[in-house]
Design an enzyme around this catalytic site. Structure first.
Site, short mmCIF file in Angstrom:
data_model
loop_
_atom_site.label_atom_id
_atom_site.label_comp_id
_atom_site.label_asym_id
_atom_site.label_seq_id
_atom_site.Cartn_x
_atom_site.Cartn_y
_atom_site.Cartn_z
N ARG A 164 9.85 -4.90 -1.19
CA ARG A 164 9.12 -5.35 -2.39
C ARG A 164 10.09 -5.85 -3.47
O ARG A 164 9.92 -5.59 -4.66
CB ARG A 164 8.27 -4.21 -2.98
CG ARG A 164 7.15 -3.72 -2.08
CD ARG A 164 6.08 -4.78 -1.87
NE ARG A 164 4.89 -4.23 -1.25
CZ ARG A 164 4.74 -4.04 0.06
NH1 ARG A 164 5.71 -4.37 0.89
NH2 ARG A 164 3.61 -3.54 0.53
N SER A 254 -0.96 -1.51 -4.24
CA SER A 254 -0.17 -0.27 -4.35
C SER A 254 0.50 -0.24 -5.72
O SER A 254 1.16 -1.20 -6.10
CB SER A 254 0.93 -0.23 -3.30
OG SER A 254 0.38 -0.25 -2.01
N GLU A 354 5.34 -0.47 -8.79
CA GLU A 354 5.51 -1.71 -8.02
C GLU A 354 5.16 -2.95 -8.85
O GLU A 354 5.92 -3.92 -8.83
CB GLU A 354 4.62 -1.60 -6.76
CG GLU A 354 5.24 -2.19 -5.53
CD GLU A 354 4.66 -3.56 -5.26
OE1 GLU A 354 5.37 -4.54 -5.51
OE2 GLU A 354 3.51 -3.63 -4.81
N1 EPU Z 1 -2.08 8.77 2.56
C1 EPU Z 1 -2.66 9.92 2.17
N2 EPU Z 1 -3.46 9.89 1.05
C2 EPU Z 1 -3.68 8.74 0.35
C3 EPU Z 1 -3.05 7.55 0.76
C4 EPU Z 1 -2.25 7.58 1.89
O1 EPU Z 1 -2.49 10.97 2.78
O2 EPU Z 1 -4.40 8.80 -0.63
C5 EPU Z 1 -1.26 8.75 3.79
C6 EPU Z 1 -2.02 8.01 4.90
O3 EPU Z 1 -2.86 8.85 5.61
C7 EPU Z 1 -0.92 7.49 5.77
C8 EPU Z 1 0.21 7.25 4.77
O4 EPU Z 1 -0.10 7.98 3.60
O5 EPU Z 1 -0.50 8.45 6.69
C9 EPU Z 1 0.44 5.79 4.47
O6 EPU Z 1 -0.74 5.20 3.95
P1 EPU Z 1 -1.16 3.69 4.28
O7 EPU Z 1 -1.16 3.49 5.73
O8 EPU Z 1 -2.41 3.39 3.54
O9 EPU Z 1 0.04 2.80 3.74
P2 EPU Z 1 0.90 2.90 2.40
O10 EPU Z 1 2.29 3.31 2.78
O11 EPU Z 1 0.20 3.73 1.40
C10 EPU Z 1 1.85 0.46 2.46
C11 EPU Z 1 1.98 -0.68 1.51
C12 EPU Z 1 0.67 -1.46 1.42
C13 EPU Z 1 0.33 -1.97 2.80
C14 EPU Z 1 0.23 -0.78 3.77
C15 EPU Z 1 0.06 -1.25 5.19
C16 EPU Z 1 3.64 -0.06 -0.15
C17 EPU Z 1 3.89 0.37 -1.56
N3 EPU Z 1 2.36 -0.19 0.19
O12 EPU Z 1 0.91 1.38 1.92
O13 EPU Z 1 0.88 -2.57 0.56
O14 EPU Z 1 -0.88 -2.70 2.80
O15 EPU Z 1 1.46 -0.01 3.74
O16 EPU Z 1 1.24 -1.80 5.67
O17 EPU Z 1 4.59 -0.27 0.60
C18 EPU Z 1 0.71 -3.35 -1.69
O18 EPU Z 1 1.93 -3.45 -1.69
O19 EPU Z 1 0.01 -3.65 -2.69
C19 EPU Z 1 0.04 -2.81 -0.50
C20 EPU Z 1 -1.28 -2.57 -0.47
#
Ligand code: EPU
Length: 358
Positions: A164, A254, A354
């Site tokens: 990012r 995010s 972010e």
């Molecule tokens: N989780 C929780 N509780 C929550 C949210 C997440 O326990 O409220 C756990 C989920 O169960 C999962 C893990 O955290 O095991 C990761 O969650 P998720 O798969 O939703 O991905 P993320 O790491 O939260 C990142 C990116 C997103 C992108 C997704 C998919 C960042 C900051 N965010 O989210 O990007 O869509 O992976 O690749 O890296 C963005 O940058 O705006 C964005 C949406």
């Protein structure tokens, strides 16, 4: 070149925050940038480049000159034995550009479907989702130096992509327009404006299914090797299920980056919270899911003032106001700081926002 005064920005930022631009210029071509630089009323002003407004928090009216990037155009720039090189105008809507490449038969951007924002903003924060980052599909970009009006091209190395992050997220140590030409690598925020982005889409395409949610979709569909269009559809379904549609609930995606820690720090946390979601990175560090950390602190679904934490993904802060009485940037930042404090107190980890706070 269209110059407007006192322009409402509420519909130009996906949070739906009410704020105004003192002066806004719509940039529809490279010529508009040149006209702007030659206009004695506007030259030498600090600028703020606005794309789709999907990664910003407006904390008040915007005093720098707002350049609203509206350069359009999608074309195949070059075809080689190995790849298609596609060029898109900075003002194209990102998702529409992705859909266009697939309709032309050029796969590669499907994992990045439905990310809000414009093409010009994509390299700024090196957008990423479902196992693919922009830098993995990047060829080069064209930008204009706001001090000299000269166009220049940057390759991936010159963009200094990180998680990012890119050279466009960092300010130059020296004030804009001082001393003339660009010193590349020093930070280009406010010093250059991206007009076109070029993607390198390889002909030996292979599906990228490393992300668990996508692999699950593949198994459910009973498909061995999905097409790019199938992946595009699955990514849209996953995002629609997990993330709020900015057209319905204002948000900036995010709100915090996923932090990285050392294996020792991670062991420490696992000892206390065995369920913590963590991923080992190639460089030996461990990436933690910020959404999980925030969720574990009990923030999911909470509301403070008109700022809220989305109930299906704790990493996303949302606007719980109405268009006539929207959340303010101040309320969003107050909630963000409260979240940072509780995550720090419980896990000893500092979450880094972010979006760009304006
Ligand atoms: N989780 C929780 N509780 C929550 C949210 C997440 O326990 O409220 C756990 C989920 O169960 C999962 C893990 O955290 O095991 C990761 O969650 P998720 O798969 O939703 O991905 P993320 O790491 O939260 C990142 C990116 C997103 C992108 C997704 C998919 C960042 C900051 N965010 O989210 O990007 O869509 O992976 O690749 O890296 C963005 O940058 O705006 C964005 C949406």
């Amino acid at each position: 070149m269209l110059v407007e005064k006192n322009v409402p920005l509420q519909t130009y930022n996906t949070f739906g925050i009410a704020a105004r631009a003192h002066t806004l210029v719509r940039v529809r071509s490279a010529k508009d940038v040149h006209d702007l630089l030659g206009d004695h009323r506007l030259e030498r002003q600090p600028v703020f480049v606005l794309g789709g407004g999907s990664n910003i928090v407006l904390t008040g009216d915007v005093k720098p000159l707002v350049l609203k990037m509206e350069i359009k155009g999608l074309r195949l720039l070059e075809e080689t034995d190995k790849a298609w090189i596609v060029e898109a105008g900075a003002g194209e809507v990102w998702h529409e550009a992705v859909a266009w490449t697939l309709a032309q038969g050029y796969p590669g951007l499907e994992n990045l479907a439905l990310i809000p924002g414009t093409v010009g903003a994509a390299p700024v924060q090196n957008i990423g989702a479902y196992g693919v980052e922009l830098q993995d599909r990047f060829h080069s970009l064209v930008a204009i130096d706001l001090a000299t009006g000269r166009p220049f091209t940057l390759d991936a190395a010159q963009c200094a992509f990180g998680y990012r992050d890119s050279v466009f997220k960092h300010a130059a140590p020296q004030a804009p327009h001082e001393g003339g030409g660009l010193h590349r690598g020093m930070g280009l925020a406010g010093r250059a404006v991206i007009t076109h982005v070029r993607f390198l889409l390889r002909k030996d395409w292979a599906p990228e299914l490393g992300y668990l949610d996508l692999e699950r979709k593949r198994q459910e569909a009973g498909v061995e090797r999905p097409t790019a269009q199938q992946i595009f559809d699955w990514v849209c379904e996953i995002r629609r299920a997990k993330l709020p549609d900015p057209a319905v609930i204002g948000n900036a995606g995010s709100f915090f980056k996923n932090p990285t820690v050392t294996p020792e720090q991670c062991q420490d946390i696992i000892a206390r919270d065995p369920k913590i979601v963590h991923y080992p990175m190639p460089d030996g560090t461990i990436k933690l899911a910020a959404g999980w950390l925030i969720d574990a602190c009990g923030w999911k679904g909470k509301t403070v003032g008109k700022a809220g934490v989305y109930d299906k993904q704790a990493l996303v802060l949302v606007n719980r106001g109405t268009p006539d009485d929207s959340v303010t940037g101040g309320e969003v930042m107050t909630l963000a700081r409260a979240i940072q404090t509780s995550v720090y107190e419980r896990f000893g980890i500092r979450l880094e926002p972010e979006p760009v706070v304006v």
